[in-house]
Enzyme design. Structure first.
Site, PDB file in Angstrom:
ATOM      1  N   CYS A   2       0.818  -1.209   0.000  1.00  0.00           N
ATOM      2  CA  CYS A   2       0.000   0.000   0.000  1.00  0.00           C
ATOM      3  C   CYS A   2       0.856   1.265   0.000  1.00  0.00           C
ATOM      4  O   CYS A   2       1.993   1.254   0.455  1.00  0.00           O
ATOM      5  CB  CYS A   2      -0.868   0.044   1.248  1.00  0.00           C
ATOM      6  N   ARG A  27       5.146   0.284  -6.089  1.00  0.00           N
ATOM      7  CA  ARG A  27       5.135  -0.550  -4.889  1.00  0.00           C
ATOM      8  C   ARG A  27       4.203  -1.749  -5.051  1.00  0.00           C
ATOM      9  O   ARG A  27       4.249  -2.685  -4.270  1.00  0.00           O
ATOM     10  CB  ARG A  27       4.673   0.276  -3.679  1.00  0.00           C
ATOM     11  N   TRP A  74      -2.928  -2.609  -1.545  1.00  0.00           N
ATOM     12  CA  TRP A  74      -2.464  -3.941  -1.937  1.00  0.00           C
ATOM     13  C   TRP A  74      -3.125  -4.878  -0.935  1.00  0.00           C
ATOM     14  O   TRP A  74      -2.786  -4.899   0.238  1.00  0.00           O
ATOM     15  CB  TRP A  74      -0.943  -3.985  -1.826  1.00  0.00           C
ATOM     16  N   ASN A 100      -1.842   2.043   5.900  1.00  0.00           N
ATOM     17  CA  ASN A 100      -0.937   0.963   5.451  1.00  0.00           C
ATOM     18  C   ASN A 100      -0.629   0.126   6.678  1.00  0.00           C
ATOM     19  O   ASN A 100      -0.425   0.680   7.756  1.00  0.00           O
ATOM     20  CB  ASN A 100       0.399   1.513   4.948  1.00  0.00           C
ATOM     21  N   GLY A 101      -0.510  -1.186   6.481  1.00  0.00           N
ATOM     22  CA  GLY A 101      -0.169  -2.055   7.610  1.00  0.00           C
ATOM     23  C   GLY A 101      -1.311  -3.013   7.889  1.00  0.00           C
ATOM     24  O   GLY A 101      -2.235  -3.156   7.079  1.00  0.00           O
ATOM     25  N   GLU A 485      20.357 -15.667  -7.494  1.00  0.00           N
ATOM     26  CA  GLU A 485      19.852 -14.331  -7.822  1.00  0.00           C
ATOM     27  C   GLU A 485      19.388 -14.277  -9.285  1.00  0.00           C
ATOM     28  O   GLU A 485      18.356 -13.682  -9.587  1.00  0.00           O
ATOM     29  CB  GLU A 485      20.959 -13.293  -7.531  1.00  0.00           C
ATOM     30  N   LYS A 489      15.618 -13.336 -10.363  1.00  0.00           N
ATOM     31  CA  LYS A 489      15.299 -12.248 -11.290  1.00  0.00           C
ATOM     32  C   LYS A 489      14.394 -12.767 -12.399  1.00  0.00           C
ATOM     33  O   LYS A 489      13.387 -12.156 -12.733  1.00  0.00           O
ATOM     34  CB  LYS A 489      16.563 -11.654 -11.945  1.00  0.00           C
ATOM     35  N   GLU A 492      10.776 -13.781 -11.094  1.00  0.00           N
ATOM     36  CA  GLU A 492       9.878 -12.725 -10.587  1.00  0.00           C
ATOM     37  C   GLU A 492       9.397 -11.784 -11.672  1.00  0.00           C
ATOM     38  O   GLU A 492       8.287 -11.270 -11.588  1.00  0.00           O
ATOM     39  CB  GLU A 492      10.498 -11.967  -9.414  1.00  0.00           C
ATOM     40  N   HIS A 508      22.464 -34.483  -7.937  1.00  0.00           N
ATOM     41  CA  HIS A 508      21.665 -35.083  -6.858  1.00  0.00           C
ATOM     42  C   HIS A 508      20.175 -34.853  -7.053  1.00  0.00           C
ATOM     43  O   HIS A 508      19.416 -34.882  -6.097  1.00  0.00           O
ATOM     44  CB  HIS A 508      22.137 -34.539  -5.509  1.00  0.00           C
ATOM     45  N   LYS A 607       7.255  -3.831  -3.838  1.00  0.00           N
ATOM     46  CA  LYS A 607       8.631  -3.374  -3.703  1.00  0.00           C
ATOM     47  C   LYS A 607       9.092  -3.453  -2.253  1.00  0.00           C
ATOM     48  O   LYS A 607      10.212  -3.823  -1.961  1.00  0.00           O
ATOM     49  CB  LYS A 607       8.753  -1.938  -4.223  1.00  0.00           C
TER      50      LYS A 607
HETATM   51  C1  F6R Z   1      13.835  -9.285  -5.523  1.00  0.00           C
HETATM   52  C2  F6R Z   1      13.541  -8.340  -4.468  1.00  0.00           C
HETATM   53  C3  F6R Z   1      13.121  -8.867  -3.143  1.00  0.00           C
HETATM   54  C4  F6R Z   1      13.770  -8.050  -2.023  1.00  0.00           C
HETATM   55  C5  F6R Z   1      13.227  -8.474  -0.654  1.00  0.00           C
HETATM   56  C6  F6R Z   1      13.906  -7.737   0.478  1.00  0.00           C
HETATM   57  O1  F6R Z   1      14.229  -8.638  -6.687  1.00  0.00           O
HETATM   58  O2  F6R Z   1      13.606  -7.164  -4.654  1.00  0.00           O
HETATM   59  O3  F6R Z   1      13.421 -10.216  -3.021  1.00  0.00           O
HETATM   60  O4  F6R Z   1      15.154  -8.223  -2.086  1.00  0.00           O
HETATM   61  O5  F6R Z   1      11.848  -8.231  -0.597  1.00  0.00           O
HETATM   62  O6  F6R Z   1      13.715  -6.364   0.360  1.00  0.00           O
HETATM   63  P1  F6R Z   1      14.653  -5.329   1.106  1.00  0.00           P
HETATM   64  O7  F6R Z   1      16.022  -5.470   0.530  1.00  0.00           O
HETATM   65  O8  F6R Z   1      14.045  -3.999   0.808  1.00  0.00           O
HETATM   66  O9  F6R Z   1      14.619  -5.690   2.547  1.00  0.00           O
END
Ligand code: F6R
Length: 612
Positions: A2, A27, A74, A100-101, A485, A489, A492, A508, A607
């Site tokens: 949110c 976000r 959200w 928010n929350g 990673e 990427k 997602e 394995h 985000k």
């Molecule tokens: C992936 C991504 C998420 C964040 C995770 C932690 O691309 O962005 O996996 O890395 O939500 O977020 P932060 O770093 O803001 O604590």
């Protein structure tokens, strides 16, 4: 996640609210709404769907007023719908709240209020706030601030809220606990926002609200008080991010822009912190004494998602150079599993946003057990930065694309530098090596630029593989977190099922997946494990798999064996992850674009994950 944006000033509020909410779109959200105060009366408009739909509705049925609150939702409690969108009002529509929350005890409160005769229009947790404030306001002589304070004392959970009310029509009241909220200051105009980029177009002068603080914002000033009603003196902070850097700047997506910003981000992150000749390494807000550096006997990295992957690289670096046993913990697991840490444990929390709820929780747990906590954060003044004993900021600048890119490589930069800092303090490696390693790091931004020049080449490879629905990423040593990673990427942003594995583990189990439809991306850089990785490539090829290798420039063997290669400039093994992840970011980006995916706001993702 949110988002809140609110305005009070001398101009019509709606254009500011819509603009601010659009800046918060990244976000992630499923509905949007606004409420204003016009001639002492509340007007609102709210809808499930995108902000453009709200905008269209507001064109058909405009609402006026120079005070307003806005929200992108959200969904957590109650599905996305018009009724569940914020703002939420009391029974008579005389006050409006955005939130928010999560209010954890909302069910009981809702039952009690319903028994007292309150009518609920939504199935959200938020709506209880509006009705509780309404209830307290009914008491003779109760001010809006008092009613909100009484409300916040009752609720459990997390919140960032903004409230307007007909009873006191010249103010916005904002408060927070566990969810970020900032106030922007400009001559005769004030803004409230969930984050900085949404504010930058209007002002760089901001006040961070802390947990359990309530701000009363009129067209003239901001007064902050505690839940008890004590006055709190707040200083504003000047944010140095320029508004342009929070925009797309000519790139088709924020993610692509942010991938290209990495050389600069790394230069900014290193700037002023190191000197090769004297092996000087310094961090301003670390709060870590020589004695503490010497006495720690264990390091625990804790984080979520991409930041957790950065922690995995940290594990290799700390053990190799600082020679201290190191573990990496998912923050959500760490916080609840009674971790054994003590005053000799250094807990390093990593977070881009600095607001990730589980990482905040992990910090609380570590502190409760007596550990020293240092955070590596991108957002200055964020909750994680403030909750930690010390902080090292990554100077990546705002990261808007949901998929983390420059935050990751700047985190790796800081982890590398911090490992050198500790190694120097503990004399675990010779000073000559520290100097050499600083020099290696300083070369990284130029090398990154050379990789970025290969964008077209990487786009071509993505074009060849974009229809595959699965992918495997393999790496050894510091290449393993990069494999994880790369897989994250890809999955997602392009919704391709992808898994990262230590290359040796392939035999394995995952090897059973390999056939001609399975692209396997292998981190095959020169180094101690190179020959072994060559063996893994052979194993994939023998089973008909397609291999894309990330190799060092000038490589021969892995290049011959692979179907496609992306060469990166040579560096030391300790820094290899910072370079080798870039082709994987671009690969994922172009696959997502070819598949027509919403790169900057992938489905279901947020985000900043400010709920557990
Ligand atoms: C992936 C991504 C998420 C964040 C995770 C932690 O691309 O962005 O996996 O890395 O939500 O977020 P932060 O770093 O803001 O604590």
């Amino acid at each position: 996640m949110c988002g809140i944006f609110a305005y009070i000033g001398t101009k019509e509020a709606i254009p500011f609210l819509l603009e601010g909410l659009k800046k918060l779109e990244y976000r992630g959200y499923d509905s949007a709404g606004v409420a204003t105060l016009d001639n002492g009366r509340i007007f609102s408009s709210k809808h499930a769907g995108k902000i453009v739909e709200l905008e269209t509705e507001l064109q058909k049925r405009p609402i006026g007023g120079k005070i307003g609150i806005g929200h992108t939702r959200w969904a957590t409690h109650g599905r996305p719908s018009d009724e569940n969108s914020h703002p939420h009002c009391d029974c008579k529509g005389e006050l409006a709240v955005v939130h928010n929350g999560i209010i954890e005890n909302y069910l009981q409160i809702r039952r009690d209020l319903a028994e007292e005769g309150h009518h609920f229009a939504s199935t959200t947790d938020t709506e209880v706030l509006a009705h509780l404030i309404e209830k307290f306001l009914k008491k003779r002589g109760t001010s809006l601030e008092e009613a909100i304070r009484s409300t916040l004392k009752i609720i459990e959970g997390s919140y960032a809220i903004a409230v307007i009310a007909q009873k006191e029509p010249n103010k916005i009241i904002a408060a927070r606990k566990g969810s970020p909220l900032i106030i922007g200051l400009k001559e005769g105009e004030f803004f409230v926002s969930s984050d900085i980029p949404a504010m930058l177009k209007y002002t760089s002068q901001i006040i961070y609200l802390n947990d359990l603080e309530i701000a009363t914002i009129t067209g003239y000033d901001v007064k902050v008080q505690s839940l008890k009603g004590d006055k709190i003196k707040k200083e504003s902070v000047l944010i140095s991010w320029d508004p342009e850097s929070a925009e797309k700047g000519g790139y088709s997506h924020f993610m692509l822009k942010e991938i290209h910003e990495q050389p600069k981000a790394i230069r900014d992150t290193i700037a002023g912190r190191v000197k090769i000749e004297s092996s000087f390494i310094h961090f301003d807000e670390l709060n870590f004494t020589e004695e503490e550096a010497r006495k720690i006997n264990r390091i625990v990295f804790t984080a979520c998602g991409t930041s957790w992957h950065a922690g995995l690289v940290g594990e290799y670096l700390m053990e190799q150079y600082v020679k201290i046993p190191t573990e990496v913990e998912y923050a959500a697991e760490f916080r609840y599993r009674h971790p054994i840490v003590d005053e000799n444990t250094l807990v390093i929390a990593i977070s881009q946003s600095g607001e990730t709820a589980d990482t905040v929780g992990a910090i609380w747990e570590a502190k409760a057990q007596g550990a020293k906590v240092i955070s590596i954060c991108n957002v200055v003044g964020s909750t994680i930065a403030r909750e930690s004993h010390g902080v090292i900021y990554t100077y990546a600048g705002p990261e808007i694309g949901v998929a983390s890119t420059k935050a990751f490589t700047t985190q790796l930069t800081i982890i590398y530098l911090f490992a050198l800092y500790l190694a120097k303090k503990r004399k675990s490696i010779p000073i000559s090596e520290v100097k050499k390693m600083i020099g290696d790091l300083i070369e990284i931004p130029d090398k990154m630029e050379r990789i970025l020049l290969k964008e077209k080449e990487i786009e071509k490879i993505a074009k060849k593989y974009y229809k595959s629905n699965n992918a495997l990423f393999l790496g050894r040593g510091k290449g393993f977190p990069v494999a994880l990673e790369g897989a994250l990427k890809l999955k997602e942003i392009s919704y391709v099922h992808a898994e990262g594995y230590p290359a040796a583990e392939m035999k394995h189990g995952p090897i059973a997946l390999i056939d001609k439809n399975m692209p396997v991306i292998v981190l095959a850089l020169q180094g101690r494990r190179y020959e072994k990785v060559l063996g893994n490539i052979e194993e994939v090829k023998a089973r008909g798999g397609m291999v894309i290798s990330i190799v060092s420039e000038g490589d021969k063997d892995a290049t011959e064996k692979a179907d496609d290669i992306i060469a990166v400039p040579s560096t030391t093994e300790a820094l290899s992850s910072i370079l080798s992840v870039i082709p994987l970011q671009l690969f994922a980006y172009y696959i997502a674009v070819k598949r027509g995916c919403h790169v900057d706001q992938p489905r279901n993702l947020a985000k900043s994950v400010t709920v557990e």
